[in-house]
Write an enzyme that holds these catalytic residues in place. Structure first.
Site, PDB file in Angstrom:
ATOM      1  N   PRO A  45     -25.540  -1.910 -62.616  1.00  0.00           N
ATOM      2  CA  PRO A  45     -26.793  -1.308 -63.093  1.00  0.00           C
ATOM      3  C   PRO A  45     -27.960  -2.180 -62.645  1.00  0.00           C
ATOM      4  CG  PRO A  45     -25.144  -1.352 -64.837  1.00  0.00           C
ATOM      5  CD  PRO A  45     -24.593  -2.179 -63.710  1.00  0.00           C
ATOM      6  N   ALA A  47     -30.551  -3.155 -64.000  1.00  0.00           N
ATOM      7  CA  ALA A  47     -31.018  -4.132 -64.981  1.00  0.00           C
ATOM      8  C   ALA A  47     -30.218  -5.429 -64.909  1.00  0.00           C
ATOM      9  CB  ALA A  47     -30.916  -3.544 -66.388  1.00  0.00           C
ATOM     10  N   GLY A  48     -29.020  -5.385 -64.326  1.00  0.00           N
ATOM     11  CA  GLY A  48     -28.184  -6.575 -64.267  1.00  0.00           C
ATOM     12  C   GLY A  48     -28.337  -7.385 -62.995  1.00  0.00           C
ATOM     13  N   ASP A 108     -15.620 -17.586 -62.942  1.00  0.00           N
ATOM     14  CA  ASP A 108     -15.383 -18.433 -64.109  1.00  0.00           C
ATOM     15  C   ASP A 108     -14.046 -18.183 -64.802  1.00  0.00           C
ATOM     16  OD1 ASP A 108     -17.869 -19.712 -63.796  1.00  0.00           O
ATOM     17  OD2 ASP A 108     -18.890 -18.121 -64.901  1.00  0.00           O
TER      18      ASP A 108
END
Length: 241
Positions: A45, A47-48, A108
């Site tokens: 998205p 926004a990310g 990670d």
């Protein structure tokens, strides 16, 4: 007899230069894969997106889908890199990659990584990677910087010149049976000439040097550049090797 061979030291990684040119990569680590000429698809998205990823998208460097990941996104993909702030979603993507035998790096989460990104120094064709096998990424960066500081100036350019000479030599002697002789002769050039000489080598120098491949001789660069070089007869004292 056992002392003749290196001791096995477990716990390491197999460090490879993975050729992913023109391979399709679903990526979260943009620059590393773009530098390797991969075809990158970003799925996220809007926004990310961070600033760099947004820039790569706007510049047309990558393909982009403004939405969340879907299993269908793995069709035709050779490698997957994730950077998702959702452990459950990351694991789900990793499992899908395992089912489809797609190499994956889950950010990670070392147990869910088929490969790691080390700290890399780049100088033209030269790439040096330092890995701590996940023990100390920051220390890997420090070691990489120290190694880079100790490298001779112009090493990247020297490698480019050697690559150019090798390509010319392959055209001059393309036969398969010439392979061992080509490798031995190129090794002698690299061992006999200084890095400064290799960096300074020009197209004309390469052409003149290749004239001595057949006789398996390697004259020095300074001798090669003498205007009356062709008039010399080799007497064993001319600096040839």
């Amino acid at each position: 007899m056992s002392n003749a061979f290196p001791e096995i030291q477990g716990g390491g990684s197999l460090l490879l230069a993975w050729q992913i040119k023109n391979k399709r990569v679903a990526a979260g680590r943009i620059l590393s894969v773009l530098n390797a000429d991969a075809k990158v698809t970003v799925i996220s998205p809007r926004a990310g997106l961070n600033e760099e990823v947004a820039y790569r998208i706007s510049s047309g460097a990558v393909d982009y889908h403004d939405r969340k990941f879907s299993p269908e996104d793995l069709e035709g993909v050779d490698m997957v890199l994730t950077a998702v702030d959702d452990p459950a979603a990351s694991t789900a993507i990793w499992k899908l990659c395992k089912q489809r035998k797609i190499a994956a790096n889950i950010a990670d989460v070392p147990p869910e990584c088929d490969f790691y990104f080390g700290s890399v120094h780049r100088d033209g064709p030269l790439q040096i990677m330092v890995s701590t096998n996940g023990n100390g990424p920051k220390l890997a960066s420090i070691v990489r910087k120290q190694i880079a500081a100790d490298l001779p100036i112009g090493i990247g350019a020297a490698i480019e010149r050697v690559g150019g000479l090798r390509r010319k030599l392959r055209k001059l002697a393309p036969e398969i049976e010439e392979g061992p002789k080509r490798m031995r002769w190129m090794s002698r050039v690299c061992e006999s000439w200084s890095l400064e000489d290799l960096t300074d080598m020009e197209e004309e120098d390469m052409e003149r040097l290749l004239g001595f491949y057949e006789s398996n001789q390697v004259p020095r660069l300074q001798d090669l550049r003498q205007k009356d070089f062709a008039d010399f007869e080799f007497d064993g004292s001319f600096g040839w090797v």
